[in-house]
Motif scaffolding. Structure first.
Motif, PDB file in Angstrom:
ATOM      1  N   GLY A   1      86.350  17.457 -57.092  1.00 60.46           N
ATOM      2  CA  GLY A   1      85.800  17.408 -55.736  1.00 60.46           C
ATOM      3  C   GLY A   1      83.842  17.354 -55.598  1.00 60.46           C
ATOM      4  O   GLY A   1      83.529  17.096 -56.279  1.00 60.46           O
ATOM      5  N   GLU A   2      83.988  18.604 -56.184  1.00 62.81           N
ATOM      6  CA  GLU A   2      82.345  19.444 -56.836  1.00 62.81           C
ATOM      7  C   GLU A   2      81.553  18.672 -57.672  1.00 62.81           C
ATOM      8  O   GLU A   2      80.535  17.890 -57.340  1.00 62.81           O
ATOM      9  N   LEU A   3      82.155  18.194 -57.968  1.00 64.61           N
ATOM     10  CA  LEU A   3      81.883  17.298 -59.672  1.00 64.61           C
ATOM     11  C   LEU A   3      81.439  15.645 -59.093  1.00 64.61           C
ATOM     12  O   LEU A   3      80.356  15.145 -59.597  1.00 64.61           O
ATOM     13  N   ILE A   4      82.492  15.917 -58.124  1.00 65.46           N
ATOM     14  CA  ILE A   4      83.040  14.225 -57.455  1.00 65.46           C
ATOM     15  C   ILE A   4      81.224  13.895 -56.975  1.00 65.46           C
ATOM     16  O   ILE A   4      80.487  12.676 -57.520  1.00 65.46           O
TER      17      ILE A   4
ATOM     18  N   LEU B   1      78.812  15.453 -57.079  1.00 65.95           N
ATOM     19  CA  LEU B   1      77.105  16.327 -56.970  1.00 65.95           C
ATOM     20  C   LEU B   1      76.959  14.689 -58.398  1.00 65.95           C
ATOM     21  O   LEU B   1      75.875  14.190 -58.139  1.00 65.95           O
ATOM     22  N   GLY B   2      77.946  14.118 -58.625  1.00 66.41           N
ATOM     23  CA  GLY B   2      78.046  12.350 -59.584  1.00 66.41           C
ATOM     24  C   GLY B   2      77.476  11.655 -58.741  1.00 66.41           C
ATOM     25  O   GLY B   2      76.437  11.264 -59.329  1.00 66.41           O
ATOM     26  N   ILE B   3      78.318  11.835 -57.691  1.00 70.55           N
ATOM     27  CA  ILE B   3      77.230  10.899 -56.119  1.00 70.55           C
ATOM     28  C   ILE B   3      75.981  10.712 -56.150  1.00 70.55           C
ATOM     29  O   ILE B   3      75.003  10.410 -56.137  1.00 70.55           O
ATOM     30  N   PHE B   4      75.246  12.182 -55.890  1.00 68.71           N
ATOM     31  CA  PHE B   4      74.059  12.802 -55.658  1.00 68.71           C
ATOM     32  C   PHE B   4      72.919  12.294 -56.878  1.00 68.71           C
ATOM     33  O   PHE B   4      72.196  11.223 -57.310  1.00 68.71           O
ATOM     34  N   LEU B   5      73.325  12.044 -58.129  1.00 66.52           N
ATOM     35  CA  LEU B   5      72.971  12.196 -59.073  1.00 66.52           C
ATOM     36  C   LEU B   5      72.739  10.688 -59.811  1.00 66.52           C
ATOM     37  O   LEU B   5      72.063  10.002 -59.538  1.00 66.52           O
ATOM     38  N   VAL B   6      73.562   9.893 -59.438  1.00 64.37           N
ATOM     39  CA  VAL B   6      73.903   8.420 -59.056  1.00 64.37           C
ATOM     40  C   VAL B   6      72.635   8.113 -58.563  1.00 64.37           C
ATOM     41  O   VAL B   6      71.909   7.201 -58.813  1.00 64.37           O
ATOM     42  N   MET B   7      72.820   8.440 -56.911  1.00 66.03           N
ATOM     43  CA  MET B   7      72.031   8.153 -56.209  1.00 66.03           C
ATOM     44  C   MET B   7      70.436   8.192 -56.404  1.00 66.03           C
ATOM     45  O   MET B   7      69.124   7.664 -56.160  1.00 66.03           O
ATOM     46  N   GLY B   8      70.184   9.918 -56.697  1.00 66.00           N
ATOM     47  CA  GLY B   8      68.995   9.665 -57.534  1.00 66.00           C
ATOM     48  C   GLY B   8      68.289   8.630 -58.169  1.00 66.00           C
ATOM     49  O   GLY B   8      67.454   8.560 -58.362  1.00 66.00           O
ATOM     50  N   ILE B   9      68.889   8.559 -59.210  1.00 60.62           N
ATOM     51  CA  ILE B   9      68.588   7.938 -59.856  1.00 60.62           C
ATOM     52  C   ILE B   9      68.414   6.877 -59.919  1.00 60.62           C
ATOM     53  O   ILE B   9      67.651   5.717 -60.156  1.00 60.62           O
TER      54      ILE B   9
ATOM     55  N   LEU C   1      72.866  23.218 -67.811  1.00 59.95           N
ATOM     56  CA  LEU C   1      72.498  21.846 -67.913  1.00 59.95           C
ATOM     57  C   LEU C   1      72.880  20.498 -66.415  1.00 59.95           C
ATOM     58  O   LEU C   1      71.757  20.480 -65.924  1.00 59.95           O
ATOM     59  N   ILE C   2      73.906  21.500 -65.908  1.00 57.30           N
ATOM     60  CA  ILE C   2      73.942  20.262 -64.305  1.00 57.30           C
ATOM     61  C   ILE C   2      72.896  21.080 -63.415  1.00 57.30           C
ATOM     62  O   ILE C   2      72.512  20.132 -62.851  1.00 57.30           O
ATOM     63  N   PHE C   3      72.990  22.531 -63.890  1.00 56.71           N
ATOM     64  CA  PHE C   3      72.112  22.923 -62.239  1.00 56.71           C
ATOM     65  C   PHE C   3      70.449  22.489 -62.846  1.00 56.71           C
ATOM     66  O   PHE C   3      69.608  22.411 -61.927  1.00 56.71           O
ATOM     67  N   ILE C   4      69.730  22.195 -64.062  1.00 57.15           N
ATOM     68  CA  ILE C   4      68.792  21.288 -64.147  1.00 57.15           C
ATOM     69  C   ILE C   4      68.739  19.936 -64.373  1.00 57.15           C
ATOM     70  O   ILE C   4      67.825  19.862 -63.692  1.00 57.15           O
TER      71      ILE C   4
END
Length: 486
Positions: free
Chosen positions: A179-182, A184-192, A263-266
């Motif tokens: 759940g956490e990784l999902i 995080l993935g949504i945030f990174l996709v939306m951010g990009i 790497l995830i934090f950065i």
């Protein structure tokens, strides 16, 4: 494969061929070897909290002068040296207790007691800190429910899961980290996507370096805050007696987890910085604005409030359940290991014959966690005292002091005692690790240094007391030279 069979109440014995990694140190196997490498990997990731920067992004951003990604990169470098020393010591002493056992067996039992005492500051406070942040965050999401209700619920759920053994804990962890990784993935996709749409601030390099703000002391001070996100990779070493792959799997899992998490934090802090008003955040003293900095960035990335709400909910659930669950697991194993060696009350060494878990240590951990988080919540809500920052920096102090002894144990055990010629791993790396940790400790807040030093001083007093009453620290399996005068 070793088969554990019930003997007297509270213990297990190994049927032939036994557990060679454990029996050579004079211990009877009591915990069940049921964790795979993947379990260890998930345990370490969830303990480190893949979305940990969500909650402390604003604090690290301010402490680093906006160079938040650089702070996490520097933190990763510091931790890699520490991970190397952990890998060496878990190879030499593949038993529960982590740095307590490594310093105790690598240097002297008294050094082990001090290391265990210092790391207890970390392990005792981490669950309390996690519960505090989770409860306060949940109140922000659902104002109608008191944070005290969330606090008690989180502690009770985790205590029950931990009570029923490491296998159930591992299953729960694996589900929750997904759940956490999902999220995080949504945030990174939306951010990009947001960056591609031109919603970012365009200053793509300032999160790594800003010549106007940069100074070594500034970065090291920021690392002392960001280090909170890295705590947990070392908790894997607490599960040495429950790993199917033994010491090799534990050492490998620590290194892999640390690199992945770093790497995830950065990545997430760099993306968030591109949706942050740097000048406004650096100048504000409003705790609410600082605490919501990441969620504000998430809303800007999606150009809608739903992503901020999702990240807020994920932070609350992650800190309150899976992350605090593994923190309690690590603490219960530390208490079990020290009690087994008669350096803590014997009742903490009791192991359930049915669930193969240190039940009394688990229950005590839950009570202490509730007491610490409850006191901190009262201070935060009634006295408006920033107990979150205080707990966070105290946690870092305890861990880093213990890691100093960890590095020293590598040098003493391998080079001094056994004449190792591998000077890179057994001398150079530990020395550099010590230097980096000292630099970070020097740049911590003064109140953290004072309260952390008081905790260490109390540990020294307790150690002297143990000697005076004839219960000086001893570890099973050590000969006279190592146990008494190494």
């Amino acid at each position: 494969m070793s088969v554990l069979t019930p003997q007297a109440e509270g213990s297990f014995a190994a049927t032939p061929p036994g557990d060679p990694e454990l029996s050579k140190f004079g211990y009877t196997p009591q915990l069940r070897r049921s964790l795979t490498f993947t379990d260890l990997l998930f345990y370490g990731l969830i303990y480190m909290v893949p979305i940990a920067p969500f909650a402390i992004f604003g604090q690290v951003f301010q402490a680093s002068g906006g160079m938040v990604a650089l702070a996490y990169l520097a933190g990763l470098v510091v931790m890699l040296f520490t991970a190397s020393s952990y890998a060496q010591m878990v190879k030499a002493f593949p038993i529960a207790g982590s740095v307590y056992n490594y310093a105790g067996r690598g240097i002297h039992p008294s050094a082990g007691f001090l290391a265990g005492w210092a790391i207890m500051l970390d392990y005792f406070l981490v669950p309390g800190l996690l519960y505090l942040v989770a409860s306060v965050t949940m109140q922000g999401a659902i104002p109608s429910v008191s944070p005290w209700v969330w606090l008690v619920a989180f502690v009770a759920i985790n205590a029950i899961i931990n009570y029923f053994g490491i296998r159930l804990t591992a299953v729960a962890i694996n589900i929750m980290i997904a759940g956490e990784l999902i999220v995080l993935g949504i945030f990174l996709v939306m951010g990009i996507t947001g960056l591609a749409s031109g919603r970012g601030n365009g200053d793509w390099t300032s999160a790594f370096f800003n010549g106007d703000n940069f100074s070594l002391s500034l970065v090291l001070g920021a690392v002392s805050v960001a280090a909170l996100s890295f705590l947990g990779f070392d908790g894997i070493s607490m599960l040495s007696e429950e790993s199917k792959g033994g010491s090799r799997s534990v050492g490998r899992a620590m290194s892999v987890v640390l690199m992945l998490a770093g790497l995830i934090f950065i990545a997430q802090t760099w993306v968030a910085s591109l949706f942050t008003d740097s000048k406004a955040l650096l100048e504000t003293t409003d705790a609410g604005v600082i605490g919501s900095a990441f969620y504000d960035a998430a809303a800007a990335a999606a150009d809608a409030p739903w992503l901020a709400t999702l990240c807020l909910a994920a932070t609350a659930i992650a800190w309150g359940l899976p992350d605090s669950m593994v923190a309690q697991t690590a603490l219960s194993r530390l208490l079990f290991a020290m009690a087994r060696d008669r350096q803590l009350p014997k009742f903490l060494a009791k192991v359930s014959t049915k669930h193969a878990s240190p039940v009394n240590a688990v229950l005590l951990t839950a009570v202490v966690s509730l007491a610490i988080s409850g006191t901190a919540l009262y201070a935060l809500t009634e006295n408006e005292y920033d107990s979150i920052t205080l707990l966070g920096t105290m946690v870092n102090f305890g861990a880093m002091f213990a890691w100093l002894l960890l590095h020293a144990s590598v040098i003493w055990h391998y080079v001094v005692r056994n004449g190792s010629k591998n000077y890179l791993l057994h001398l150079v790396v530990p020395i550099v690790g010590i230097a980096l940790l000292v630099a970070v400790l020097i740049n911590m807040k003064v109140y953290t240094q004072v309260w952390g030093s008081i905790w260490v001083l109390v540990g020294l007093i307790v150690l002297v007391g143990l000697y005076l009453v004839g219960r000086r620290p001893k570890l099973s399996g050590l000969g006279g030279s190592e146990g008494d005068a190494a």
